[in-house]
Design a protein around this motif. Structure first.
Motif, PDB file in Angstrom:
ATOM      1  N   ASP A   1       6.556  18.488  40.718  1.00  0.00           N
ATOM      2  CA  ASP A   1       7.823  18.535  39.974  1.00  0.00           C
ATOM      3  C   ASP A   1       7.839  19.702  38.990  1.00  0.00           C
ATOM      4  OD1 ASP A   1       8.575  16.277  41.338  1.00  0.00           O
ATOM      5  OD2 ASP A   1       8.207  14.886  39.665  1.00  0.00           O
ATOM      6  N   THR A   2       6.692  19.927  38.339  1.00  0.00           N
ATOM      7  CA  THR A   2       6.612  21.018  37.363  1.00  0.00           C
ATOM      8  C   THR A   2       6.738  22.366  38.057  1.00  0.00           C
ATOM      9  OG1 THR A   2       5.159  19.648  35.991  1.00  0.00           O
ATOM     10  CG2 THR A   2       5.216  22.003  35.511  1.00  0.00           C
TER      11      THR A   2
ATOM     12  N   LYS B   1      10.219  23.217  39.106  1.00  0.00           N
ATOM     13  CA  LYS B   1      11.075  23.592  37.979  1.00  0.00           C
ATOM     14  C   LYS B   1      10.883  25.052  37.575  1.00  0.00           C
ATOM     15  CE  LYS B   1      12.228  22.113  33.258  1.00  0.00           C
ATOM     16  NZ  LYS B   1      11.909  21.126  32.182  1.00  0.00           N
TER      17      LYS B   1
END
Length: 498
Positions: free
Chosen positions: A482-483, A486
């Motif tokens: 997820d990081t 992003k």
């Protein structure tokens, strides 16, 4: 045929392994069957596959992130340093011998067929292969016979993302200098750069990014933050050696041996809020811990001599006499015995007196034990007897056979994969030793051990539900993915990949 993408770095410990793991997870989430690959890994943290073969842990972590079974095809060459100028060389999971750095440098090109064979096995089975480099591709004294950075990229025509570490300073010089030292055909293989471990306001960085892209003519595909994810490290530069948890009520000291290996054995303890787990390499840092852990090592005899010369052995013996728990794993277990014998020169030859805390003798042999094991703690004596009956699972990886006499008890029964059961370990009073890596990982063992240590000092911890470690790992891989989604331009990454 699989698509490939390669992660290279401006130096060691810039975050290549973590970014590769994150990409493995992203591609898995997006529906691809993905495998990690590193042609040559130098590390003292290793793993035993279900076939009993040895590989680097970084590719195991990446395989877990990808949701696939680890295979030695993912890491065909593993170098395990035995001293400052030599390593044990492991090819396709099997030891082929010890070599000096110069000997291996002259030999390694002969391993290219093995590298390509391993890669081709993955190429047939997977959609995407995420390749990791090692160190820097700009080591101009090593480039001629490179098999792990640009040499590897050329073998399989893999596009490269180059990672720099802004946290250590000089990231623009890292990236520009690395690219400048490459040949034109190598520069052409770099399709993007990544600035890793950034903290702060990215807008302040934007002018530098514009200049970087102008100077290199290569796009910056992401500025990724300093990520606080609980995922195993493989590097001896690991920041975990400096971490402390001053709020922990139980103090555990791990002796940081010069050739420490498989320190991932202690990750479960390190992750507990009740524990202050710290790595100690000097007498003045030892203090009065509740437990001292002697970890695995790639050279038991040399590290025991260091322990003796540094004064730490005397300090550990004094702590044991005062009732401190001493727990050795693998090489640490061997050190706790009365005698080490090396008749065949596997390590240093000759004999060496052990610490004498366990009535045991170890004889080093050329045959290396490599096996996955599972079993049960049958009879923990002393203060850890409440652990008796707990299930354990892990692996053995060691040179040498240890025998104990009747003054001590073997405390566990383990079954090797596909073989008969056997006894393992020894315990007497407050001293424990075992060959099983991962002994603290099974549900409930670490939690109960910490409760016992706390109770010894009059602190009664609330009994909490055991952590589901598999679920925790999965959540951390998802957090990593997820990081990266992003902060990386994943559209650009897919363009580079495809």
């Amino acid at each position: 045929m699989a698509k490939s993408i390669m992660i290279q770095g401006t130096m060691s410990n810039v975050g290549k392994s973590l970014i590769a793991a994150g990409l493995c997870r992203i591609f898995k989430q997006d529906g691809y069957k993905v495998a990690p690959f590193k042609s040559q890994n130098m590390a003292l943290n290793s793993y035993i596959t279900k076939e009993g073969l040895e590989m680097g842990r970084a590719q195991v972590v990446q395989a877990e992130a990808a949701g696939v079974e680890p295979s030695v095809f993912m890491n065909p060459i593993l170098l395990k340093p035995t001293n400052d100028i030599g390593s044990q060389v492991i090819v396709n999971g099997e030891v082929i011998g010890n070599m000096s750095a110069r000997e291996y440098f002259a030999y390694k090109k002969q391993l290219i067929p093995e590298i390509l064979k391993a890669y081709e096995n993955l190429d047939k089975e997977y959609d995407i292969i995420v390749i990791e480099g090692a160190g820097s591709p700009a080591e101009i004294n090593l480039k001629q016979d490179d098999i792990v950075n640009m040499g590897m990229a050329k073998m399989v025509k893999a596009p490269v993302l180059l990672v720099g570490d802004i946290d250590r300073g000089g990231v623009f010089a890292q990236l520009v200098g690395t690219i400048m030292l490459l040949e034109d055909d190598e520069k052409a293989m770099i399709k993007g750069t990544i600035i890793n471990k950034f903290r702060g306001d990215k807008t302040i960085l934007d002018p530098g990014i514009e200049m970087l892209e102008e100077m290199t003519k290569i796009p910056v595909v992401g500025v990724t933050p300093y990520m606080q994810v609980d995922i195993e490290d493989e590097d001896s530069l690991s920041e975990r050696f400096a971490r402390k948890n001053s709020q922990g009520v139980v103090d555990i000291a791990v002796i940081r041996l010069p050739r420490i290996s498989n320190f991932t054995d202690f990750a479960v303890l390190e992750g507990m809020a009740e524990v202050n787990l710290r790595y100690v390499d000097r007498v003045e840092k030892l203090g009065n811990p509740d437990m001292i852990l002697l970890p695995g090592t790639k050279n038991t005899m040399a590290d025991l001599r260091w322990l003796r010369e540094s004064g730490l052995e005397a300090a550990i013996l004094k702590a044991q006499q005062k009732g401190t728990v001493i727990f050795g794993i693998c090489g640490g277990y061997q050190m706790l015995g009365e005698l080490l014998e090396d008749p065949e020169g596997v390590e240093e030859g000759g004999t060496l007196r052990g610490m004498g805390l366990l009535p045991a003798k170890t004889i080093f042999t050329v045959e290396k034990t490599r096996t996955r094991v599972s079993g049960e703690i049958q009879q923990f004596s002393g203060m850890f007897q409440r652990l008796s009956g707990k299930k354990l699972e892990g692996y053995e990886i060691h040179m040498g056979v240890t025998s104990i006499n009747g003054k001590a008890e073997s405390f566990s029964i383990i079954s090797e994969e596909g073989k008969v059961s056997k006894s393992d370990g020894a315990c007497i009073e407050n001293v424990y030793g075992t060959y099983v890596h991962g002994i603290f990982d099974e549900d409930g063992i670490a939690e109960e051990l910490v409760r016992i240590l706390a109770e010894k000092k009059g602190i009664y911890l609330e009994e909490q539900q055991n952590v589901d470690r598999h679920a925790h790992k999965e959540s951390q891989y998802d957090l990593l993915a997820d990081t990266l989604r992003k902060y990386l331009d994943m559209d650009r990454v897919y363009e580079i990949l495809l």
